[in-house]
Design a protein around this motif. Sequence first.
Motif, mmCIF file in Angstrom:
data_model
loop_
_atom_site.group_PDB
_atom_site.id
_atom_site.type_symbol
_atom_site.label_atom_id
_atom_site.label_comp_id
_atom_site.label_asym_id
_atom_site.label_seq_id
_atom_site.Cartn_x
_atom_site.Cartn_y
_atom_site.Cartn_z
ATOM 1 N N UNK A 150 0.825 -1.211 0.000
ATOM 2 C CA UNK A 150 0.000 0.000 0.000
ATOM 3 C C UNK A 150 0.861 1.265 0.000
ATOM 4 N N UNK A 151 1.919 1.364 0.801
ATOM 5 C CA UNK A 151 2.739 2.584 0.732
ATOM 6 C C UNK A 151 3.334 2.824 -0.660
ATOM 7 N N UNK A 152 3.625 1.759 -1.381
ATOM 8 C CA UNK A 152 4.195 1.896 -2.719
ATOM 9 C C UNK A 152 3.168 2.455 -3.712
ATOM 10 N N UNK A 185 4.059 4.931 8.712
ATOM 11 C CA UNK A 185 2.710 4.539 8.308
ATOM 12 C C UNK A 185 2.320 3.182 8.859
ATOM 13 N N UNK A 186 3.264 2.239 8.840
ATOM 14 C CA UNK A 186 2.995 0.900 9.347
ATOM 15 C C UNK A 186 2.717 0.915 10.850
ATOM 16 N N UNK A 188 1.626 6.148 12.595
ATOM 17 C CA UNK A 188 1.966 7.547 12.774
ATOM 18 C C UNK A 188 1.857 8.257 11.442
ATOM 19 N N UNK A 189 1.734 9.546 11.486
ATOM 20 C CA UNK A 189 1.699 10.308 10.243
ATOM 21 C C UNK A 189 0.287 10.475 9.736
ATOM 22 N N UNK A 190 0.151 11.089 8.573
ATOM 23 C CA UNK A 190 -1.156 11.456 8.030
ATOM 24 C C UNK A 190 -1.825 10.330 7.267
ATOM 25 N N UNK A 191 -1.106 9.285 6.906
ATOM 26 C CA UNK A 191 -1.631 8.321 5.955
ATOM 27 C C UNK A 191 -2.399 7.156 6.532
ATOM 28 N N UNK A 232 -5.756 2.560 5.265
ATOM 29 C CA UNK A 232 -6.846 1.620 5.514
ATOM 30 C C UNK A 232 -7.882 1.655 4.398
ATOM 31 N N UNK A 233 -8.184 2.861 3.908
ATOM 32 C CA UNK A 233 -9.156 3.000 2.822
ATOM 33 C C UNK A 233 -8.656 2.324 1.548
ATOM 34 N N UNK A 234 -7.367 2.507 1.243
ATOM 35 C CA UNK A 234 -6.802 1.877 0.047
ATOM 36 C C UNK A 234 -6.789 0.368 0.194
ATOM 37 N N UNK A 235 -6.436 -0.118 1.366
ATOM 38 C CA UNK A 235 -6.411 -1.560 1.603
ATOM 39 C C UNK A 235 -7.813 -2.143 1.450
#
Length: 154
Positions: A68-70, A104-105, A108-111, A116-119
């Motif tokens: 997902x981060x990619x 992110x994992x 922390x952070x904005x994502x 979760x939405x992308x997953x």
Amino acid sequence: MSDSPWTDRIVGDRMTVDQEFASRIANSEFSNQQWSLIMTATEFEIDHPDDPDRARIVANTEKVDQIIPELENVQAGMGAMGGPGGAQGSNGSSSGGLVDSIKGALGFGDGGDAHDDQLEAAERLTQEYAEELQAHLEAQGKWDTVREAAATRD
């Protein structure tokens, strides 16, 4: 994709379903490049292959969370090349990278919500694809053969 014999039997069918599913991807939140990455991380399995009434193809998306981060990096790269969506997601800062992925994992952070939405969207689409693939195999008269091949593998 797994290297089991049943998946080897449906390579051509997968290509046909890929073409038929392309319009669904075009109307989704994912680009073709992002979808390809999602599909690379997805394995298809047949639940209950011994039971013709309960057997169905399911998308195993356990590994999708890792990519997902990619997806953001792919989207940012498209924007850099003049493609759609380059301005979204990173608020002007550099996106991706090891530290951002780790943050992110860990939540922390904005994502976090976007992740979760992308997953969830990826899981939903891959399962829709699995259902389309099974419907195609049934329409072609190949489902029982494929299901039986999966059953003998277990």
